[in-house]
Design an enzyme around this catalytic site. Structure first.
Site, mmCIF file in Angstrom:
data_model
loop_
_atom_site.group_PDB
_atom_site.id
_atom_site.type_symbol
_atom_site.label_atom_id
_atom_site.label_comp_id
_atom_site.label_asym_id
_atom_site.label_seq_id
_atom_site.Cartn_x
_atom_site.Cartn_y
_atom_site.Cartn_z
ATOM 1 N N GLY A 63 -1.041 6.628 3.571
ATOM 2 C CA GLY A 63 0.045 7.376 2.937
ATOM 3 C C GLY A 63 0.460 8.505 3.843
ATOM 4 O O GLY A 63 -0.266 8.869 4.777
ATOM 5 N N CYS A 90 -6.956 4.690 6.349
ATOM 6 C CA CYS A 90 -6.266 5.904 6.788
ATOM 7 C C CYS A 90 -6.311 6.976 5.692
ATOM 8 O O CYS A 90 -7.375 7.484 5.372
ATOM 9 C CB CYS A 90 -4.838 5.550 7.212
ATOM 10 S SG CYS A 90 -4.104 6.808 8.250
ATOM 11 N N TYR A 91 -5.187 7.299 5.063
ATOM 12 C CA TYR A 91 -5.210 8.309 3.991
ATOM 13 C C TYR A 91 -6.233 7.921 2.919
ATOM 14 O O TYR A 91 -6.953 8.777 2.389
ATOM 15 C CB TYR A 91 -3.815 8.424 3.361
ATOM 16 C CG TYR A 91 -3.758 9.428 2.221
ATOM 17 C CD1 TYR A 91 -3.514 10.767 2.475
ATOM 18 C CD2 TYR A 91 -3.974 9.023 0.896
ATOM 19 C CE1 TYR A 91 -3.472 11.695 1.437
ATOM 20 C CE2 TYR A 91 -3.939 9.939 -0.147
ATOM 21 C CZ TYR A 91 -3.681 11.274 0.126
ATOM 22 O OH TYR A 91 -3.648 12.176 -0.893
ATOM 23 N N HIS A 178 -5.229 0.894 11.147
ATOM 24 C CA HIS A 178 -4.548 -0.022 10.222
ATOM 25 C C HIS A 178 -4.854 -1.483 10.569
ATOM 26 O O HIS A 178 -4.166 -2.070 11.391
ATOM 27 C CB HIS A 178 -3.035 0.223 10.276
ATOM 28 C CG HIS A 178 -2.638 1.515 9.647
ATOM 29 N ND1 HIS A 178 -2.443 1.658 8.297
ATOM 30 C CD2 HIS A 178 -2.449 2.739 10.192
ATOM 31 C CE1 HIS A 178 -2.125 2.906 8.022
ATOM 32 N NE2 HIS A 178 -2.127 3.594 9.161
ATOM 33 N N GLU A 180 -4.163 -4.015 8.937
ATOM 34 C CA GLU A 180 -3.113 -4.913 8.457
ATOM 35 C C GLU A 180 -1.984 -5.098 9.469
ATOM 36 O O GLU A 180 -1.196 -6.036 9.372
ATOM 37 C CB GLU A 180 -2.545 -4.391 7.127
ATOM 38 C CG GLU A 180 -1.728 -3.097 7.202
ATOM 39 C CD GLU A 180 -2.578 -1.824 7.187
ATOM 40 O OE1 GLU A 180 -3.802 -1.925 7.447
ATOM 41 O OE2 GLU A 180 -2.033 -0.730 6.946
ATOM 42 N N GLY A 234 20.555 -20.360 -1.698
ATOM 43 C CA GLY A 234 19.562 -19.695 -0.847
ATOM 44 C C GLY A 234 18.173 -20.234 -1.179
ATOM 45 O O GLY A 234 17.999 -20.973 -2.152
ATOM 46 N N VAL A 235 17.196 -19.824 -0.381
ATOM 47 C CA VAL A 235 15.857 -20.402 -0.553
ATOM 48 C C VAL A 235 15.238 -19.998 -1.895
ATOM 49 O O VAL A 235 14.566 -20.808 -2.540
ATOM 50 C CB VAL A 235 14.937 -20.080 0.658
ATOM 51 C CG1 VAL A 235 14.747 -18.596 0.828
ATOM 52 C CG2 VAL A 235 13.598 -20.765 0.539
ATOM 53 N N ASP A 236 15.497 -18.774 -2.367
ATOM 54 C CA ASP A 236 14.861 -18.322 -3.615
ATOM 55 C C ASP A 236 15.377 -19.106 -4.826
ATOM 56 O O ASP A 236 14.593 -19.660 -5.600
ATOM 57 C CB ASP A 236 15.100 -16.824 -3.852
ATOM 58 C CG ASP A 236 14.661 -15.974 -2.677
ATOM 59 O OD1 ASP A 236 13.873 -16.485 -1.862
ATOM 60 O OD2 ASP A 236 15.112 -14.825 -2.569
ATOM 61 N N LYS A 384 8.291 -13.609 0.365
ATOM 62 C CA LYS A 384 9.249 -14.599 0.860
ATOM 63 C C LYS A 384 8.557 -15.786 1.549
ATOM 64 O O LYS A 384 8.932 -16.933 1.329
ATOM 65 C CB LYS A 384 10.200 -13.914 1.842
ATOM 66 C CG LYS A 384 11.398 -14.733 2.225
ATOM 67 C CD LYS A 384 12.503 -14.530 1.232
ATOM 68 C CE LYS A 384 13.755 -15.263 1.610
ATOM 69 N NZ LYS A 384 14.832 -15.001 0.638
#
Ligand code: XMP
Length: 528
Positions: A63, A90-91, A178, A180, A234-236, A384
């Site tokens: 954060g 981190c935070y 991080h 990630e 669209g894909v969604d 997505k």
């Protein structure tokens, strides 16, 4: 509130308490890449709610704050005593240290941003199989000075004494970097260590398990009622149409509103594909005249968007009344929309969400009050890339799954100034050539978007012996991860040449092609 939204649904194995990091969503995505279901919730989620969810592991995100700021975000201290493994990033790590009696100080002159090799000091479950001196991504101003009782340092960097810490007995861990972020080598190893070895999660979040759990739930929710879906192609919305068709078959009606701003061949392709090939009921609504009429004399881009959005709602309302009644509206809302939308409207009786917006044409205001559909949003926990996998598993072709994003107002915002049928036809032809050549060059899947924009000015050219006075076409090709930032794509000269030659030769009203070499920021992707 959290529990209510998760009602009847799979609870996350890993719960991420969000302290405002730009990477919170990314942490969830990485964990899901390891086939473990995770959700991001507010740092203020109560201990009761956390206990009700009963995750196998908890991650405290990073954060932007310092733990010593007056209103620094906190979480309930009891999360450290639940016996559930906790990883602070981190935070999140600094907060854990402070709350448990350690100290954190500003890293004067030692703030660390970017890549830093870590030195592993002690063997631990968290850093198992992580190579010594591997690069991790750092971004912090504060550092840990003293560890709370029971913790040991398991790694450091040149500037950070406590780059990773562990309290094995209480299963509490922290990393200053991080894991990630893609630039962190062995970041994914650390995430897997935490979710598999430490939190004992099973790798059971897959497309197959999603379908097994979701189809019965959709059936249960909808019962014998009718569902309406606004299909955009669209894909969604396409994946959603396939999923609902598999779940409730004929109770689903798709509505495809052709406002006249689609790409060349698109309406025909959609009808052929859904209606004819897959027998998914699609009502084709030809509203081209209405939309173009409404845009008469309109040049301001915001006004254009408003008018198109407003007209879409009106057509939608009229047509749903004509075809209905429908009790449910299906929406392709995805997880990032849910995380970002605070204050979701919930029906207090049933706990279901109520429509306040039509998402595929966002920024268009609310649905009329008397159109109170209940929502079916089975994709609302998916990212997505998970939707794409699901679409593929349901049998959607690459042509839909891998298609470039296309704005709701369509070509109307790629014609600058007033929109006319003549300009639309011209842009459609140019746009077709762009996509055709980008595909032929094998570049389509590496590019975020490639399209043509029509400028409403005329420039002089010469063709044969004649001078021409015609519109220029802008070629816009960008690479991007998420559309928030973008760089212009370095298209090979040969491809640019082919695109330019073909557009000028094949599209009569165009005599010039220019290539946009602006990144975002400062430019946007669309020209509007
Ligand atoms: P900008 O132009 O803001 O666009 O850089 C960022 C991304 O969003 C897409 N976009 C839209 N998508 N409805 C959508 O579904 C819209 O109204 C809309 N407007 C822009 C744009 O194509 C790009 O990918």
């Amino acid at each position: 509130m959290v529990k209510k939204l998760l009602k009847q649904e799979r609870d996350p194995s890993i719960l991420i308490l969000d302290f405002g990091s730009q990477y919170s969503e990314l942490i969830a995505r990485r964990i899901r890449e390891a086939n473990v279901f995770s959700l991001v919730v507010s740092n203020l989620t109560s201990i009761k709610e956390i206990q009700a969810i009963n995750p196998q592991g908890i991650i405290l995100s990073g954060g932007p704050n310092s733990v010593y700021e007056q209103n620094a975000p906190k979480c309930d201290q009891k999360v450290f005593n639940l016996g559930i493994p906790v990883l602070g990033i981190c935070y999140g790590m600094q907060l854990m240290v402070k709350e448990l009696g350690g100290t954190v100080t500003p890293a004067i002159n030692k703030a660390e941003y970017g890549r830093a090799p870590i030195n592993i000091d002690f063997e631990s479950d968290l850093l198992s199989n992580v190579k010594d001196k591997s690069i991790m991504w750092m971004s912090h101003g504060d550092s840990i000075k003293n560890l709370p009782d029971g913790f040991i340092k398991i790694a450091h960097t040149e500037n950070t004494l406590h780059a990773a810490i562990s309290n094995k007995q209480k299963k509490l861990f922290g990393v200053q970097f991080h894991p990630e972020v893609i630039h962190s080598e062995f970041g994914m190893t650390i995430i897997k260590n935490f979710v598999y070895s430490i939190s004992k999660c099973k790798a059971d979040w897959t497309t197959e398990t999603f379908l097994e759990e979701t189809i019965p739930r959709i059936k249960e929710q909808v019962g014998d009622k009718k569902v309406l879906l606004a299909l955009s192609g669209g894909v969604d919305s396409s994946t959603l149409a396939f999923l609902l068709n598999k779940s409730i078959g004929k109770q689903l009606t798709c509505m495809f509103i052709d406002q006249g701003f689609m790409r060349k061949g698109e309406p025909e392709f959609l009808m052929e594909f859904f209606d004819k090939k897959f027998h998914i009921k699609v009502e084709y609504i030809n509203a081209r005249e209405r939309f173009i009429h409404k845009l008469n004399g309109i040049t301001d881009p915001e006004e254009k968007r408003k008018i198109i959005g407003g007209e879409f709602i009106r057509v939608f309302e009229e047509e749903s009344n004509r075809l209905g009644p429908f009790q449910y509206l299906a929406q392709g809302t995805l997880y990032p929309d849910v995380i970002e939308s605070a204050g979701t409207n919930i029906d207090p009786k049933t706990g279901e969400r109520i429509a306040v917006k039509i998402k595929s044409h966002h920024n268009v205001g609310g649905l009329p009050k008397d159109l109170q559909f209940k929502l079916v949003e089975p994709l609302r926990k998916l990212f997505k890339d998970e939707v794409r996998k699901l679409g593929k598993a349901l049998g959607l072709p690459d042509e839909i799954i891998k298609r470039h994003p296309f704005p709701g107002p369509g070509l109307a915002i790629r014609i600058l100034g007033e929109v006319s049928n003549e300009k639309l036809n011209c842009l459609r032809d140019a746009d077709w050539i762009v996509r055709d050549e980008i595909k032929k060059a094998g570049l389509y899947n590496d590019i975020w978007q490639a399209f043509a924009v029509l400028l409403p000015v005329k420039t002089v050219g010469v063709m044969g012996d004649k001078r021409t006075y015609a519109w220029p076409i802008v070629l816009r090709c960008v690479s991007s991860e998420d559309g928030m930032t973008a760089d212009w794509s370095r298209i090979p000269y040969e491809t640019l040449e082919r695109i330019s030659n073909r557009i000028v030769n094949e599209v009569v009203q165009v005599n010039r092609v220019v290539f946009d070499i602006t990144s975002k920021p400062p430019g946007t992707i669309e020209w509007e």
